[in-house]
Structures are given as structure tokens and as C-alpha cells.
Design a protein around this motif. Structure first.
Motif, PDB file in Angstrom:
ATOM      1  N   GLU A 147       0.833  -1.207   0.000  1.00  0.00           N
ATOM      2  CA  GLU A 147       0.000   0.000   0.000  1.00  0.00           C
ATOM      3  C   GLU A 147       0.868   1.256   0.000  1.00  0.00           C
ATOM      4  OE1 GLU A 147      -3.497   2.095   2.724  1.00  0.00           O
ATOM      5  OE2 GLU A 147      -2.886   0.030   3.109  1.00  0.00           O
ATOM      6  N   ARG A 148       1.981   1.209   0.741  1.00  0.00           N
ATOM      7  CA  ARG A 148       2.845   2.388   0.818  1.00  0.00           C
ATOM      8  C   ARG A 148       3.600   2.639  -0.490  1.00  0.00           C
ATOM      9  NH1 ARG A 148       2.797  -0.194   5.515  1.00  0.00           N
ATOM     10  NH2 ARG A 148       2.051   0.946   7.334  1.00  0.00           N
ATOM     11  N   VAL A 149       3.915   1.575  -1.226  1.00  0.00           N
ATOM     12  CA  VAL A 149       4.538   1.761  -2.535  1.00  0.00           C
ATOM     13  C   VAL A 149       3.557   2.460  -3.469  1.00  0.00           C
ATOM     14  CG1 VAL A 149       5.461   0.595  -4.563  1.00  0.00           C
ATOM     15  CG2 VAL A 149       6.110  -0.179  -2.287  1.00  0.00           C
ATOM     16  N   SER A 150       2.323   1.985  -3.481  1.00  0.00           N
ATOM     17  CA  SER A 150       1.299   2.602  -4.321  1.00  0.00           C
ATOM     18  C   SER A 150       1.094   4.070  -3.943  1.00  0.00           C
ATOM     19  CB  SER A 150      -0.013   1.830  -4.173  1.00  0.00           C
ATOM     20  OG  SER A 150      -1.033   2.413  -4.953  1.00  0.00           O
ATOM     21  N   ALA A 151       1.024   4.350  -2.637  1.00  0.00           N
ATOM     22  CA  ALA A 151       0.819   5.729  -2.184  1.00  0.00           C
ATOM     23  C   ALA A 151       2.000   6.619  -2.555  1.00  0.00           C
ATOM     24  CB  ALA A 151       0.592   5.747  -0.674  1.00  0.00           C
ATOM     25  N   THR A 152       3.206   6.068  -2.456  1.00  0.00           N
ATOM     26  CA  THR A 152       4.391   6.842  -2.816  1.00  0.00           C
ATOM     27  C   THR A 152       4.370   7.208  -4.295  1.00  0.00           C
ATOM     28  OG1 THR A 152       5.744   5.816  -1.097  1.00  0.00           O
ATOM     29  CG2 THR A 152       6.908   6.787  -2.951  1.00  0.00           C
ATOM     30  N   ILE A 153       4.090   6.226  -5.134  1.00  0.00           N
ATOM     31  CA  ILE A 153       4.056   6.487  -6.577  1.00  0.00           C
ATOM     32  C   ILE A 153       2.920   7.449  -6.915  1.00  0.00           C
ATOM     33  CG2 ILE A 153       3.762   5.430  -8.846  1.00  0.00           C
ATOM     34  CD1 ILE A 153       5.079   2.897  -7.693  1.00  0.00           C
ATOM     35  N   ALA A 154       1.783   7.289  -6.256  1.00  0.00           N
ATOM     36  CA  ALA A 154       0.665   8.200  -6.505  1.00  0.00           C
ATOM     37  C   ALA A 154       1.032   9.642  -6.167  1.00  0.00           C
ATOM     38  CB  ALA A 154      -0.560   7.763  -5.694  1.00  0.00           C
ATOM     39  N   ALA A 155       1.801   9.816  -5.094  1.00  0.00           N
ATOM     40  CA  ALA A 155       2.167  11.167  -4.662  1.00  0.00           C
ATOM     41  C   ALA A 155       3.075  11.863  -5.659  1.00  0.00           C
ATOM     42  CB  ALA A 155       2.839  11.108  -3.294  1.00  0.00           C
ATOM     43  N   VAL A 156       3.881  11.085  -6.386  1.00  0.00           N
ATOM     44  CA  VAL A 156       4.830  11.694  -7.325  1.00  0.00           C
ATOM     45  C   VAL A 156       4.437  11.445  -8.780  1.00  0.00           C
ATOM     46  CG1 VAL A 156       6.749  11.618  -5.707  1.00  0.00           C
ATOM     47  CG2 VAL A 156       6.332   9.651  -7.186  1.00  0.00           C
ATOM     48  N   GLU A 157       3.230  10.938  -9.007  1.00  0.00           N
ATOM     49  CA  GLU A 157       2.791  10.632 -10.365  1.00  0.00           C
ATOM     50  C   GLU A 157       2.882  11.851 -11.278  1.00  0.00           C
ATOM     51  OE1 GLU A 157      -1.205   9.002 -12.734  1.00  0.00           O
ATOM     52  OE2 GLU A 157      -1.326   9.631 -10.617  1.00  0.00           O
ATOM     53  N   GLY A 158       2.362  12.975 -10.827  1.00  0.00           N
ATOM     54  CA  GLY A 158       2.377  14.168 -11.653  1.00  0.00           C
ATOM     55  C   GLY A 158       3.778  14.632 -11.970  1.00  0.00           C
ATOM     56  N   MET A 159       4.642  14.585 -10.985  1.00  0.00           N
ATOM     57  CA  MET A 159       6.021  14.998 -11.193  1.00  0.00           C
ATOM     58  C   MET A 159       6.753  14.034 -12.134  1.00  0.00           C
ATOM     59  SD  MET A 159       9.430  14.752 -10.352  1.00  0.00           S
ATOM     60  CE  MET A 159       9.327  13.529  -9.064  1.00  0.00           C
ATOM     61  N   SER A 407       7.501  10.391  11.647  1.00  0.00           N
ATOM     62  CA  SER A 407       7.697   9.969  13.026  1.00  0.00           C
ATOM     63  C   SER A 407       7.568   8.471  13.210  1.00  0.00           C
ATOM     64  CB  SER A 407       6.683  10.683  13.925  1.00  0.00           C
ATOM     65  OG  SER A 407       5.370  10.361  13.548  1.00  0.00           O
ATOM     66  N   ALA A 408       6.942   7.802  12.269  1.00  0.00           N
ATOM     67  CA  ALA A 408       6.781   6.359  12.391  1.00  0.00           C
ATOM     68  C   ALA A 408       7.924   5.590  11.764  1.00  0.00           C
ATOM     69  CB  ALA A 408       5.472   5.925  11.748  1.00  0.00           C
ATOM     70  N   GLY A 409       8.844   6.308  11.110  1.00  0.00           N
ATOM     71  CA  GLY A 409       9.916   5.602  10.447  1.00  0.00           C
ATOM     72  C   GLY A 409       9.463   4.980   9.149  1.00  0.00           C
ATOM     73  N   LEU A 410       8.248   5.285   8.715  1.00  0.00           N
ATOM     74  CA  LEU A 410       7.748   4.842   7.439  1.00  0.00           C
ATOM     75  C   LEU A 410       7.778   6.024   6.493  1.00  0.00           C
ATOM     76  CD1 LEU A 410       4.607   2.984   8.772  1.00  0.00           C
ATOM     77  CD2 LEU A 410       6.769   1.943   8.146  1.00  0.00           C
ATOM     78  N   GLU A 411       7.828   5.730   5.182  1.00  0.00           N
ATOM     79  CA  GLU A 411       7.804   6.831   4.237  1.00  0.00           C
ATOM     80  C   GLU A 411       6.490   7.579   4.402  1.00  0.00           C
ATOM     81  OE1 GLU A 411       5.196   4.024   2.511  1.00  0.00           O
ATOM     82  OE2 GLU A 411       7.120   3.799   3.486  1.00  0.00           O
ATOM     83  N   ARG A 412       6.530   8.887   4.201  1.00  0.00           N
ATOM     84  CA  ARG A 412       5.325   9.688   4.425  1.00  0.00           C
ATOM     85  C   ARG A 412       4.925  10.390   3.141  1.00  0.00           C
ATOM     86  NH1 ARG A 412       4.930  14.735   8.545  1.00  0.00           N
ATOM     87  NH2 ARG A 412       7.129  14.742   8.031  1.00  0.00           N
ATOM     88  N   THR A 413       3.672  10.283   2.747  1.00  0.00           N
ATOM     89  CA  THR A 413       3.143  11.016   1.620  1.00  0.00           C
ATOM     90  C   THR A 413       2.552  12.320   2.145  1.00  0.00           C
ATOM     91  OG1 THR A 413       2.626   8.934   0.522  1.00  0.00           O
ATOM     92  CG2 THR A 413       1.592  10.914  -0.344  1.00  0.00           C
ATOM     93  N   LEU A 414       3.035  13.426   1.635  1.00  0.00           N
ATOM     94  CA  LEU A 414       2.670  14.734   2.144  1.00  0.00           C
ATOM     95  C   LEU A 414       1.607  15.373   1.255  1.00  0.00           C
ATOM     96  CD1 LEU A 414       6.333  15.711   2.883  1.00  0.00           C
ATOM     97  CD2 LEU A 414       4.603  15.157   4.577  1.00  0.00           C
ATOM     98  N   PRO A 415       0.838  16.318   1.809  1.00  0.00           N
ATOM     99  CA  PRO A 415      -0.296  16.865   1.067  1.00  0.00           C
ATOM    100  C   PRO A 415       0.075  17.509  -0.257  1.00  0.00           C
ATOM    101  CG  PRO A 415      -0.451  17.439   3.387  1.00  0.00           C
ATOM    102  CD  PRO A 415       0.900  16.812   3.188  1.00  0.00           C
ATOM    103  N   ASP A 416       1.263  18.076  -0.379  1.00  0.00           N
ATOM    104  CA  ASP A 416       1.629  18.772  -1.606  1.00  0.00           C
ATOM    105  C   ASP A 416       2.301  17.856  -2.619  1.00  0.00           C
ATOM    106  OD1 ASP A 416       4.006  18.313  -0.395  1.00  0.00           O
ATOM    107  OD2 ASP A 416       4.748  20.367  -0.500  1.00  0.00           O
ATOM    108  N   GLY A 417       2.257  16.563  -2.406  1.00  0.00           N
ATOM    109  CA  GLY A 417       2.799  15.634  -3.376  1.00  0.00           C
ATOM    110  C   GLY A 417       4.241  15.268  -3.170  1.00  0.00           C
ATOM    111  N   GLN A 418       4.867  15.790  -2.134  1.00  0.00           N
ATOM    112  CA  GLN A 418       6.214  15.378  -1.828  1.00  0.00           C
ATOM    113  C   GLN A 418       6.192  14.089  -1.010  1.00  0.00           C
ATOM    114  OE1 GLN A 418       8.742  18.340  -0.195  1.00  0.00           O
ATOM    115  NE2 GLN A 418       8.088  19.940  -1.596  1.00  0.00           N
ATOM    116  N   VAL A 419       7.281  13.353  -1.065  1.00  0.00           N
ATOM    117  CA  VAL A 419       7.374  12.094  -0.343  1.00  0.00           C
ATOM    118  C   VAL A 419       8.703  12.038   0.380  1.00  0.00           C
ATOM    119  CG1 VAL A 419       7.449   9.589  -0.560  1.00  0.00           C
ATOM    120  CG2 VAL A 419       5.908  10.903  -1.994  1.00  0.00           C
ATOM    121  N   ARG A 420       8.667  11.627   1.615  1.00  0.00           N
ATOM    122  CA  ARG A 420       9.890  11.441   2.371  1.00  0.00           C
ATOM    123  C   ARG A 420      10.167   9.954   2.506  1.00  0.00           C
ATOM    124  NH1 ARG A 420       9.889  16.409   6.782  1.00  0.00           N
ATOM    125  NH2 ARG A 420       9.699  18.013   5.200  1.00  0.00           N
TER     126      ARG A 420
END
Length: 612
Positions: A147-159, A407-420
Motif C-alpha cells: 500500500e505504501r509503494v502505491s501511495a508513494t508512486i501516486a504522490a509523485v505521479e504528476g512529477m 515519526s513512524a519511520g515509514l515513508e510519508r506522503t505529504l499533502p503537496d505531493g512530496q514524499v519522504r
């Protein structure tokens, strides 16, 4: 106490890590006669395919190991260095005051391949083709999409679509974000590893000869050529908001190799903990132990307000020293671990939370802290949480911010489409007593454009350098960035005992310390210590772009006693309560009482331990 799963106990072998496919792969190697080193390498390459948002072939890996045959612990440094052209002056010419968190400018030599190969050659027994076979299979046929891989790719899809088309071609099959649970393959990466195996087998009939040929293919052959050409002939938008090419050259790759070194260690209450040198943050774990060695944590009570306060304040002091003193330089580590020095530092732990960053003066040396870009003050003073989506000069930031961790040590999808991004970890112990702790990271799918000829992207670890002269962690050609990657190994009563670690960036050597203290002072077993309520501080500067800090902020899981939380707030901690199962991603294996043991993290429903 309640645990989410049992602590595993057996006598044949144990593997624990951050993804079930990697753990199962490692165990399959042990079942077929491989040793812990063979198993760790095979698992490490599978992690690149199964957790591409957390590590990749273009990243790095530090490894701690125990060789039963040699009766010795070693560090394998698979951390690449800054390119020859990566100077502070060069970045200033580009108008940058911090190294971008994404794109080609932040690339260091990709050290993971060399690190894994060195581990396999010196301590392993399997051939190259055998350890790479599982990763090639998964890259060719696909893995179930987290799920986190999908969310990460979704966050940067436009970029990806607008700015990084080579990444879109790799991670948007059919032009769409892969759904959670669907199958995602990377046939170009599979072809890259198949070619490495083919060239290695054509070059030599021996295991050692094939491993040497594989390294040549990566650092001098077709892989290096593709990386150098991509860096020199393409330019991409990065987190500075501007378009930049890369600095990494073929000569940079050819001139680097993985190395081994002695671990740094510290004795604590009948235990000895081993870490990497201060080119990484590992010794900050030891500094925390040195500070706590003069404190009666047992009398305070595990996870009491006194306990959490004291451990947190010790972490603040140790990490302040990290900021002032650590880097790929001449670090006064003996003075930093000296009992007299730590007695003086320990006296700074008062009844209330400190809001200051207080590095010490080991051996009488005067500390010097980094200065936050655009100010004349050290980074933590008044900076607060950096504004996501703007760089240090206030310009808008395009694309993903692949640096930093939530804070969870998991990658985070941010509201503006950035991903950590984040990191992976794997631990192994075999029936002969060999042990491995490895923390691969970098080369995240969202960190840099995919090199189309290879199927992977470069890492961005250079963002951990400061563009300020005269610091141990200043950017210098050929220097290692002060990495956060921090595997751990420990002895108990002089005997090999525990291999452990976690993803989490700056939190790694807080969560790992908390886990270790839970074993030593809390009397918990491996799984209980991993499952116990976790906490960490965000007091000191982040190691990742854009390098902000949050003085006094303490994250705790909501399972921590509410009375303890209230008392911590009364003492001046700015406590932020997180979800009940949100902090930490630890795993561990152990040799204990004639048995082998293992445990893994339930948070995120991804980590797994396996053994018999």
C-alpha cells in the motif's frame, strides 16, 4: 505482557527484517546450506525489489557482522563517497545553500553493490548467480505492491509524468499508478542483474573470480558507463525547484571500493555494543549509553516519566555532539566516550526538558555547530519544522522531497505531493553462530530519475553534507556523508548475543537504544521490547533536506501511560502523541541460552521474522 507475535526460538537459523519476502528468501538460503552472510546478501537484493521506495541498487549499506570462524566482529562500509566535482564552491555557483534532497546533484557513489559483494566474497560461500537469483525472479515476474509503494508512486505521479519521464516509464506501468496488491515488475533491473551474472560467469569459473568480475561490471563496466553518461548528459528538476545535471563520473565509481574496519564499541552493564565509526551516526548510540551508565534507570522504573525524561535528555546531549563532531574526519571519539567527559555532560540533565542544543568540548576542544542556511544561528535555534514545499530561500520546491522521515519511520506522503523516504533492515543468525545486521537504504524510486538503461535511480545521500566550510560533515570530494544508517551488534557477558536495527533516519539510534534498554532494564524478551510503546525526540537538526529541527518536541505512542505523558508535559517536553502502533520498525536476532531467537516489527504489517 501482550505481544503481537511470539519471540521465535530454535537452533537452526533465524532471519528478521522489514519485508516478509526478504526474510523468507534469507531463510531459504539457510535451509539450502548457505550461511548467514549468503542469506543476508540474498535478502538484501530482494529488499531492493520488494521495498523500492525504501532502498534500491543505487543506494548504500553499512553492515555489522560476527564471524564465528574468526571469533571477531567487523564493519563492512558500503557507503559511497561524494564525487570529485562535488565541492562547496560548485554548489554555491549554482546558487544553492543546501544540497537538494532529490535529483542528480545529491548522488554519491552507489555503495550497496560493493558492500554486499565484499560480504559475500570474504565471509560467504554461495556463488553470485545463486544469491542474485531471488531478486532477479522478483524483478522479472513482479512483487505484490505494498500500500505504501502505491501511495508513494501516486504522490509523485504528476512529477514523474511532467519532469521525470524515465521514472514514469518504470513505475507507472500502462501509465497508471499500480494498485495495492497488484503485481509490479522491473524487467530492466532484472536484465541488469542477469547481464552482471553473465559477464561474471564468462570472465571466470571460480566463485571469487566471478565476484571480482561483477564488481568490475558495476564500477568500471556497463553499469558505471550508463551512470556516468546519464549524469553528464541529462538534467532534471530537483527539490531546489531548478533543473540540474549530475556530478558523478566513471572515474568516481572506478576509484571507490567497499572496505572493512573495526567496529567502535562501549561496555554497558555486562554488555558491549558495537557500531560503525563516526562517519555514520552509530557512535551516538554509545554516547547515550555512556551518559546513562551513571544513572539508575532500574530504580526509576521502565517507561516511567523519570525514565523517559532521562533517556530523552541523554539523547539530546549525544545528538548535539553528533552535530558538532561527527563526519568522515578526525573525530575525537575516545574523548567523547571518556567517563569524565560523560560525568560532566550527565550533570546537564536536569528536572526539566532542555530546549537548547548543547554540544560538549571533548578534550577541551571548542564545538562548532552548522549554521542554518540564510541565518547566523545554529540550525536548531528557532527554525522549527521546515515548511514542506519550500527550500531554504523560500522558493517553491518542485517534485518529491525524498529526504527525511516521518515519526513512524515509514515513508510519508505529504499533502503537496512530496514524499519522504526511509530505509530497510535485515538481521541473520545461522546454526554455526555467524550473525549479520545490515541497514540498506537510498536509491529510493522517488529520490532521483530512473537511469533507463539500468532500471534504477541514483541515491541522494549527499544531502547529509553541510555546504559550510570547516565542519566534520562539510561537503568534500571523496568524503562519506555522515549517514544515519546504523546497524547494531552486541555481546553479553563477553559472548556474541544480539544483531539488531531499524529504519528511521535520525530516529534509528533512538529507537534502537530504547529497544536495547528495554532488554537490559525492562527485562523484556525480543518481541516484547519491539512491541513496547516507543518514543523519540526531534530536538536536533534533521540529517535530511531541508535540515530543520523541532526543539523540545517528543513523540510518543499513545499506548504510553497518560499519566506519564502528562508529567512529561509538566516538565517542559512538547509531547506529540502518535498512533498506538506508529513508531519504530525494529528487528533482531539473538544467540541466547543455547538457542537462536528472532523478532520483528508489527507496525506497518510488513516486517517479518522466520526461523526454526
Amino acid at each position: 505482557m501482550f505481544t503481537t507475535r511470539p519471540e521465535l526460538t530454535g537452533d537452526f537459523g533465524m532471519v528478521a527484517g522489514t519485508h516478509w519476502l526478504a526474510s523468507a528468501t534469507g531463510m531459504s538460503v539457510l535451509e539450502r546450506g548457505g550461511n548467514a552472510f549468503d542469506a543476508a546478501v540474498a535478502a538484501g537484493f530482494v529488499l531492493q525489489v520488494a521495498e523500492p521506495h525504501l532502498n534500491g541498487p543505487g543506494g548504500e549499506v553499512p553492515i555489522l557482522l560476527w564471524s564465528e570462524a574468526e571469533q571477531k566482529a567487523h564493519v563492512v562500509c558500503g557507503q559511497g563517497v561524494a564525487p570529485a566535482a562535488a565541492t562547496i564552491e560548485r554548489f554555491r555557483e549554482l546558487g544553492l545553500d543546501v544540497v537538494p534532497g532529490t535529483g542528480l546533484l545529491a548522488a554519491t557513489v552507489p555503495g550497496a553493490f560493493g558492500g554486499w559483494m565484499l560480504l559475500l566474497e570474504r565471509w560467504g560461500t554461495w556463488r553470485l548467480a545463486d544469491v542474485l537469483a531471488p531478486a532477479i525472479h522478483y524483478a522479472e515476474h513482479g512483487v505484490p505492491v505494498l500500500e505504501r509503494v502505491s501511495a508513494t508512486i501516486a504522490a509523485v505521479e504528476g512529477m514523474f509524468t511532467a519532469d521525470w519521464p524515465t521514472s514514469a516509464a518504470t513505475w507507472l506501468p500502462g501509465g497508471r499508478v499500480p494498485e495495492p496488491g497488484s503485481r509490479l515488475a522491473n524487467p530492466v533491473l532484472a536484465a541488469t542483474y542477469r547481464r552482471i551474472v553473465a559477464e561474471a560467469e564468462a570472465a571466470s569459473g571460480t566463485r571469487e573470480g566471478q565476484l571480482a568480475a561483477a564488481r568490475r561490471a558495476w564500477y568500471e563496466g556497463f553499469v558505471a558507463e550508463a551512470i556516468a553518461e546519464f549524469s553528464a548528459t541529462t538534467a532534471w528538476r530537483d527539490s531546489s525547484g531548478e533543473v540540474h545535471g549530475g556530478l558523478l563520473t566513471g572515474d568516481d565509481l572506478a576509484g571507490w571500493s567497499a572496505t572493512t574496519e573495526e567496529p567502535v564499541s562501549f561496555g554497558y552493564r555486562g554488555h558491549t555494543v558495537c557500531k560503525t565509526g563516526p562517519w555514520g551516526q552509530g557512535p551516538v548510540f554509545l554516547q547515550q549509553l555512556a551518559l546513562l551508565d551513571g544513572v539508575d534507570l532500574d530504580a526509576m522504573g521502565y517507561l516511567s516519566a523519570d525514565y523517559v525524561h532521562t533517556v530523552t535528555e541523554a539523547a539530546k546531549l549525544a545528538f548535539a555532539d553528533r552535530e558538532a563532531w561527527y563526519g568522515d574526519a578526525d573525530v575525537p571519539l575516545a574523548d567523547l566516550l571518556d567517563p569524565a567527559y560523560n560525568a560532566g555532560r550527565r550533570a546537564l540533565i536536569g528536572p526539566r526538558a532542555s530546549l537548547d542544543l548543547l554540544p560538549g568540548s571533548p578534550g577541551g576542544r571548542e564545538p562548532r555547530l552548522p549554521v542554518f542556511p540564510g541565518t547566523d544561528v545554529p540550525a536548531p535555534e528557532g527554525v522549527g519544522e521546515p515548511t514542506v514545499g519550500a527550500d531554504s530561500a523560500g522558493r517553491g520546491s518542485a517534485g518529491p522531497d525524498a529526504g527525511g522521515h516521518d515519526s513512524a519511520g515509514l515513508e510519508r506522503t505529504l499533502p503537496d505531493g512530496q514524499v519522504r523516504g526511509d530505509t530497510c533492515h535485515v538481521d541473520v543468525v545461522d546454526r554455526w553462530g555467524n550473525m549479520v545486521s545490515a541497514t540498506p537504504s537510498g536509491g529510493w524510486l522517488q529520490s532521483s530519475p530512473t537511469v533507463p538503461a539500468l532500471g534504477f535511480c541514483l541515491g541522494t545521500r549527499a544531502q547529509m553534507f553541510w555546504l559550510q566550510e570547516g565542519l566534520p560533515s562539510s561537503l568534500r570530494p571523496g568524503a562519506r556523508p555522515r549517514t544515519t544508517l546504523s546497524p547494531s551488534f552486541a555481546f553479553r557477558d563477553g559472548r556474541p548475543w544480539l544483531a539488531f536495527g531499524t529504519p528511521g533516519g535520525d530516529q534509528q539510534d533512538q529507537w534502537s537504544v530504547n529497544f536495547f534498554l528495554a532488554l537490559v532494564h525492562g527485562g523484556l524478551n525480543l518481541q516484547e521490547a519491539i512491541d513496547a510503546p516507543m518514543f523519540h525526540s526531534e530536538h536536533f537538526p534533521s540529517s535530511f533536506f531541508p535540515r530543520g529541527s523541532r526543539p523540545g518536541v517528543l513523540h510518543v505512542e499513545e499506548r504510553l501511560d497518560p499519566g506519564v505523558v502528562a508529567e512529561l508535559r509538566r516538565r517542559g517536553h512538547e509531547v506529540e502523541v502518535q498512533g498506538p502502533w506508529s513508531l519504530g520498525r525494529l528487528s533482531a536476532v539473538a544467540r541466547d541460552g543455547g538457542f537462536l531467537k528472532a523478532a520483528a516489527n508489527p507496525r506497518g504489517a510488513q516486517g517479518y521474522a522466520v526461523g526454526r
